[in-house]
Design a protein around this motif. Sequence first.
Motif, PDB file in Angstrom:
ATOM      1  N   VAL A  21      -8.107   3.911 -12.113  1.00 45.38           N
ATOM      2  CA  VAL A  21      -7.265   3.557 -10.970  1.00 45.38           C
ATOM      3  C   VAL A  21      -7.865   2.368 -10.230  1.00 45.38           C
ATOM      4  O   VAL A  21      -9.069   2.275 -10.048  1.00 45.38           O
ATOM      5  N   ALA A  22      -6.976   1.455  -9.800  1.00 43.36           N
ATOM      6  CA  ALA A  22      -7.369   0.352  -8.927  1.00 43.36           C
ATOM      7  C   ALA A  22      -6.354   0.288  -7.791  1.00 43.36           C
ATOM      8  O   ALA A  22      -5.153   0.431  -8.031  1.00 43.36           O
ATOM      9  N   LYS A  23      -6.844   0.102  -6.570  1.00 42.24           N
ATOM     10  CA  LYS A  23      -5.966  -0.018  -5.416  1.00 42.24           C
ATOM     11  C   LYS A  23      -6.147  -1.381  -4.788  1.00 42.24           C
ATOM     12  O   LYS A  23      -7.279  -1.872  -4.681  1.00 42.24           O
ATOM     13  N   ARG A  24      -5.046  -1.990  -4.406  1.00 44.00           N
ATOM     14  CA  ARG A  24      -5.084  -3.277  -3.741  1.00 44.00           C
ATOM     15  C   ARG A  24      -4.106  -3.294  -2.575  1.00 44.00           C
ATOM     16  O   ARG A  24      -3.080  -2.599  -2.596  1.00 44.00           O
ATOM     17  N   PHE A  25      -4.419  -4.090  -1.596  1.00 42.10           N
ATOM     18  CA  PHE A  25      -3.566  -4.275  -0.429  1.00 42.10           C
ATOM     19  C   PHE A  25      -2.778  -5.557  -0.658  1.00 42.10           C
ATOM     20  O   PHE A  25      -3.351  -6.625  -0.827  1.00 42.10           O
ATOM     21  N   LEU A  26      -1.451  -5.448  -0.702  1.00 40.34           N
ATOM     22  CA  LEU A  26      -0.601  -6.615  -0.878  1.00 40.34           C
ATOM     23  C   LEU A  26       0.060  -6.958   0.449  1.00 40.34           C
ATOM     24  O   LEU A  26       0.691  -6.105   1.082  1.00 40.34           O
ATOM     25  N   GLY A  27      -0.098  -8.187   0.870  1.00 43.31           N
ATOM     26  CA  GLY A  27       0.478  -8.645   2.127  1.00 43.31           C
ATOM     27  C   GLY A  27       1.989  -8.672   2.074  1.00 43.31           C
ATOM     28  O   GLY A  27       2.617  -8.460   1.040  1.00 43.31           O
ATOM     29  N   ARG A  28       2.585  -8.969   3.184  1.00 42.20           N
ATOM     30  CA  ARG A  28       4.048  -9.024   3.262  1.00 42.20           C
ATOM     31  C   ARG A  28       4.554 -10.380   2.739  1.00 42.20           C
ATOM     32  O   ARG A  28       3.835 -11.357   2.703  1.00 42.20           O
ATOM     33  N   ASP A  29       5.817 -10.390   2.345  1.00 45.07           N
ATOM     34  CA  ASP A  29       6.467 -11.614   1.903  1.00 45.07           C
ATOM     35  C   ASP A  29       6.681 -12.500   3.124  1.00 45.07           C
ATOM     36  O   ASP A  29       7.227 -12.068   4.133  1.00 45.07           O
ATOM     37  N   SER A  30       6.228 -13.733   3.051  1.00 47.85           N
ATOM     38  CA  SER A  30       6.374 -14.599   4.227  1.00 47.85           C
ATOM     39  C   SER A  30       7.399 -15.684   4.033  1.00 47.85           C
ATOM     40  O   SER A  30       7.944 -15.911   3.059  1.00 47.85           O
TER      41      SER A  30
END
Length: 107
Positions: free
Chosen positions: A98-107
């Motif tokens: 498992v890998a977890k990442r934080f993806l920012g919002r679409d700008s």
Amino acid sequence: MKTLTTALALTALSTTFAASAADLQLHVFSHANKAMVTVTKDGQAVSGYPVHVDGATALTQSGDLKTADNGSISVSNKGNQPHAVTFAVEDNDGHTIVAKRFLGRDS
């Protein structure tokens, strides 16, 4: 001291797990609202390998996906809120990586 002991124990456990699943690896590169996920086995990209993606309903792709010929999938967060996204693969022995990442919002 308790923190150091806990860190050492977790390192030992993760090293043991990594050694048992060393032939299959999950690589995730993320920037802003995008993530590129690559699955390799014995250092070579794996085509058609199932990857489970979970975390946000605004992802361009989610659920159970298969890697392309180059062993990769691309995922973007198209929502207006950032999200933590989980990527998971299972090796031939039934171990989940498992890998977890934080993806920012679409700008």
